[in-house]
Design an enzyme around this catalytic site. Structure first.
Site, PDB file in Angstrom:
ATOM      1  N   GLU A 182      53.665  32.228  23.074  1.00  0.00           N
ATOM      2  CA  GLU A 182      52.237  32.548  23.130  1.00  0.00           C
ATOM      3  C   GLU A 182      51.426  31.599  22.270  1.00  0.00           C
ATOM      4  O   GLU A 182      50.395  31.065  22.701  1.00  0.00           O
ATOM      5  CB  GLU A 182      52.008  33.992  22.668  1.00  0.00           C
ATOM      6  CG  GLU A 182      50.557  34.415  22.685  1.00  0.00           C
ATOM      7  CD  GLU A 182      49.983  34.306  24.078  1.00  0.00           C
ATOM      8  OE1 GLU A 182      49.140  33.412  24.295  1.00  0.00           O
ATOM      9  OE2 GLU A 182      50.393  35.083  24.935  1.00  0.00           O
ATOM     10  N   SER A 237      47.339  35.159  29.448  1.00  0.00           N
ATOM     11  CA  SER A 237      47.300  34.483  28.145  1.00  0.00           C
ATOM     12  C   SER A 237      46.817  33.048  28.261  1.00  0.00           C
ATOM     13  O   SER A 237      46.277  32.498  27.302  1.00  0.00           O
ATOM     14  CB  SER A 237      48.699  34.471  27.520  1.00  0.00           C
ATOM     15  OG  SER A 237      48.967  35.679  26.862  1.00  0.00           O
ATOM     16  N   ASP A 267      34.444  32.576  44.000  1.00  0.00           N
ATOM     17  CA  ASP A 267      34.692  33.979  44.326  1.00  0.00           C
ATOM     18  C   ASP A 267      36.070  34.117  44.969  1.00  0.00           C
ATOM     19  O   ASP A 267      36.356  33.500  45.993  1.00  0.00           O
ATOM     20  CB  ASP A 267      33.603  34.478  45.275  1.00  0.00           C
ATOM     21  CG  ASP A 267      33.586  35.990  45.427  1.00  0.00           C
ATOM     22  OD1 ASP A 267      34.349  36.667  44.705  1.00  0.00           O
ATOM     23  OD2 ASP A 267      32.818  36.490  46.271  1.00  0.00           O
ATOM     24  N   ILE A 268      36.940  34.935  44.377  1.00  0.00           N
ATOM     25  CA  ILE A 268      38.291  35.145  44.887  1.00  0.00           C
ATOM     26  C   ILE A 268      38.278  36.423  45.724  1.00  0.00           C
ATOM     27  O   ILE A 268      37.978  37.500  45.211  1.00  0.00           O
ATOM     28  CB  ILE A 268      39.318  35.264  43.743  1.00  0.00           C
ATOM     29  CG1 ILE A 268      39.111  34.157  42.710  1.00  0.00           C
ATOM     30  CG2 ILE A 268      40.736  35.260  44.299  1.00  0.00           C
ATOM     31  CD1 ILE A 268      39.189  32.754  43.252  1.00  0.00           C
ATOM     32  N   GLY A 297      32.099  39.117  45.811  1.00  0.00           N
ATOM     33  CA  GLY A 297      31.441  39.573  44.596  1.00  0.00           C
ATOM     34  C   GLY A 297      32.443  40.001  43.552  1.00  0.00           C
ATOM     35  O   GLY A 297      33.624  39.653  43.598  1.00  0.00           O
ATOM     36  N   GLY A 302      37.616  41.203  46.817  1.00  0.00           N
ATOM     37  CA  GLY A 302      36.639  41.138  47.887  1.00  0.00           C
ATOM     38  C   GLY A 302      35.437  40.328  47.431  1.00  0.00           C
ATOM     39  O   GLY A 302      35.395  39.846  46.291  1.00  0.00           O
ATOM     40  N   ASP A 324      48.633  28.865  23.788  1.00  0.00           N
ATOM     41  CA  ASP A 324      47.225  28.903  23.393  1.00  0.00           C
ATOM     42  C   ASP A 324      46.776  27.554  22.826  1.00  0.00           C
ATOM     43  O   ASP A 324      45.720  27.018  23.205  1.00  0.00           O
ATOM     44  CB  ASP A 324      47.001  29.998  22.349  1.00  0.00           C
ATOM     45  CG  ASP A 324      47.140  31.405  22.906  1.00  0.00           C
ATOM     46  OD1 ASP A 324      47.154  31.544  24.141  1.00  0.00           O
ATOM     47  OD2 ASP A 324      47.231  32.347  22.103  1.00  0.00           O
ATOM     48  N   ASP A 361      35.144  42.036  41.539  1.00  0.00           N
ATOM     49  CA  ASP A 361      36.201  42.996  41.846  1.00  0.00           C
ATOM     50  C   ASP A 361      37.084  43.169  40.625  1.00  0.00           C
ATOM     51  O   ASP A 361      37.040  42.372  39.680  1.00  0.00           O
ATOM     52  CB  ASP A 361      37.020  42.567  43.066  1.00  0.00           C
ATOM     53  CG  ASP A 361      37.654  41.205  42.916  1.00  0.00           C
ATOM     54  OD1 ASP A 361      38.536  41.042  42.053  1.00  0.00           O
ATOM     55  OD2 ASP A 361      37.278  40.288  43.678  1.00  0.00           O
TER      56      ASP A 361
END
Length: 486
Positions: free
Chosen positions: A196, A396, A435-436, A449, A447, A200, A451
């Site tokens: 981790e 992460s 937008d995914i 917008g 969807g 980072d 989500d």
């Protein structure tokens, strides 16, 4: 122990030094707490950097008597024994409202790192390639900015950092370890927290190579986590412009007082123009609770945290060819996301269409995440950990990715973007995020917008810069305002 503070102002660009004037508790409150502590044979130590916390020391029996603490010892399978509270603390009536949180009795681990190594990843990306795909602003590298990383274990080795950035033909970033409550930079295991810490550092250093990196090491307890954030937000020497957090756990595992104190610190960060980016979790909508219900991860669910969800990112060269919700199925990991059962719907999400929680009788609370980025280990990041080169994914990676973007935006603007959500959720930011719309994280479906899988979407850095530049012009160069709660 934390004491009440004056009202924290709305998000602004106050300095770290000015923030102290808003958060410092009164001398009367400190005197009342000192008098109470001394009546039980306890001693009062130094104040914390935010001016509203202090340390009380003494025999554990006297401490338990003072706060009505019932304690037990526990030994998890294969783990180290720890002390834990078995009931709520009891505060004297005269200090009701003065003391807002007492931390340190409970030593159980409070959070897990949200990273996932993958031995046979389909694709491996250097983090700077991901930044290019997301069109991080040209002509910027984070110079003049400091990025804070919160770490609750593990450590880094300078020779790994040197070798990694040499392999990417990038300058070696300035990385400084900051000890909190006695915790140190202590690398030990590439499959443990070291992974981790290095993820980072290497993501921030690769996407914002000009930024300085300060790594705040703290014990993995509620007291340690909170103290690390306090140390970073109020660090008048290093002055981080963004705090990146890749640790967390389900809201149901936290105490109400710990969550309230952390959110208060995040609100203070916003008042000082400091952005806080937080990983949304790697275990889908159930967040590893195992009760069949939907849960969100904290501190990502805090209203003043920029919650970062995860996608599967496919590139053609350095251009995005496809991006979907990260969900590798049972055991493979999936982006966290959902609806908080602790924090109400913040004002910036009023028009976002946050649904009721997927749980029976679900409420409409703070929606998680706000934004997203590449997190699927099968389209993961090349990192070096303890002399090993591995591929790592998880949300992460998304928190430091967005932290690096914030550093570059701040450099380009000549001011901190600070608390991002009011701008990101505004109509002005339409089109500045990808937008995914395909995929799910278990209980929630992506969807058009916002989500509860990928939030508003992944970044288009150049377009986001244009949004903030236009805002600076409209506001005469001042930082954005706004509040998190309605």
């Amino acid at each position: 122990m934390y004491l009440r503070t004056p009202q924290i102002p709305a998000p602004s660009s106050s300095s770290h030094e000015e923030l102290l004037s808003f958060t410092r508790s009164s001398e009367e409150d400190f005197t009342a707490v000192r008098r109470f502590a001394e009546s039980f044979g306890l001693t009062v130590g130094e104040r914390g950097p935010g001016g509203h916390s202090l340390t009380i020391r003494g025999d554990i029996a006297n401490l338990a008597e003072a706060f009505g603490a019932r304690l037990g010892m526990y030994t998890p399978e294969g783990g180290e024994p720890y002390r834990a509270l078995e009931s709520d603390l009891e505060l004297p009536a005269e200090l009701d409202g003065v003391i807002t949180g007492v931390f340190g009795f409970d030593q159980r681990p409070v959070a897990s790192p949200h990273f996932r190594p993958r031995a046979n990843a389909t694709v491996q990306y250097p983090p700077n390639d991901v930044a290019r795909a997301y069109d991080f602003p040209a002509g910027t590298d984070g110079t003049g900015q400091c990025v804070a990383l919160i770490e609750l274990g593990g450590g880094f080795r300078q020779d790994d950092i040197d070798a990694y950035f040499a392999s990417l033909s990038l300058p070696v970033p300035s990385v400084e370890a900051v000890a909190v409550l006695g915790a140190q930079n202590a690398p030990s295991d590439p499959s443990g927290p070291d992974g981790e810490v290095m993820l980072d550092i290497e993501v921030v250093g690769a996407v914002a190579p000009g930024a300085k990196i300060a790594v705040y090491f703290a014990p993995n307890t509620d007291r340690g986590f909170i103290a690390a954030v306090e140390a970073a937000v109020h660090d008048v020497a290093r002055k981080p412009c963004v705090v990146s957090i890749s640790w967390g756990s389900a809201e149901s595992t936290w105490s109400a007082s710990a969550m309230a104190q952390m959110e208060k610190l995040f609100a203070g960060a916003a008042a000082a123009g400091v952005t806080v980016t937080v990983a949304a979790g790697d275990n889908g909508s159930g967040d590893s609770v195992g009760d069949g219900l939907a849960h969100v991860d904290f501190p990502a669910s805090a209203p003043h945290a920029l919650a970062c969800g995860g996608t599967r990112l496919e590139l053609a060269g350095t251009a995005i060819s496809a991006e979907t919700v990260w969900n590798d199925g049972q055991g493979g990991g999936a982006t966290g996301g959902g609806v908080s059962t602790v924090f109400p719907l913040p004002s910036y999400q009023q028009g976002a269409g946050v649904p009721p929680s997927a749980n029976a009788g679900g409420q409409v609370g703070r929606g998680v995440p706000d934004v997203c980025g590449d997190a699927d280990p099968d389209t993961g990041y090349i990192v070096r950990v303890d002399s090993q080169t591995i591929t790592v994914g998880g949300t992460s990676a998304v928190a430091p990715l967005w932290a690096g973007l914030v550093a570059r935006l701040n450099q380009a603007l000549g001011r901190p973007v600070g608390f991002l959500q009011p701008v990101l959720y505004s109509s002005a930011a339409s089109g500045a995020l990808h937008d995914i719309t395909t995929g799910n994280n278990g209980a929630y479906q992506a969807g058009p917008g916002w989500d509860a899988c990928t939030g508003l979407g992944s970044p288009d850095g150049a377009k986001l810069l244009a949004v903030f530049q236009a805002q600076s012009t409209a506001l005469g160069g001042t930082a954005p305002g706004g509040t998190a709660q309605s």
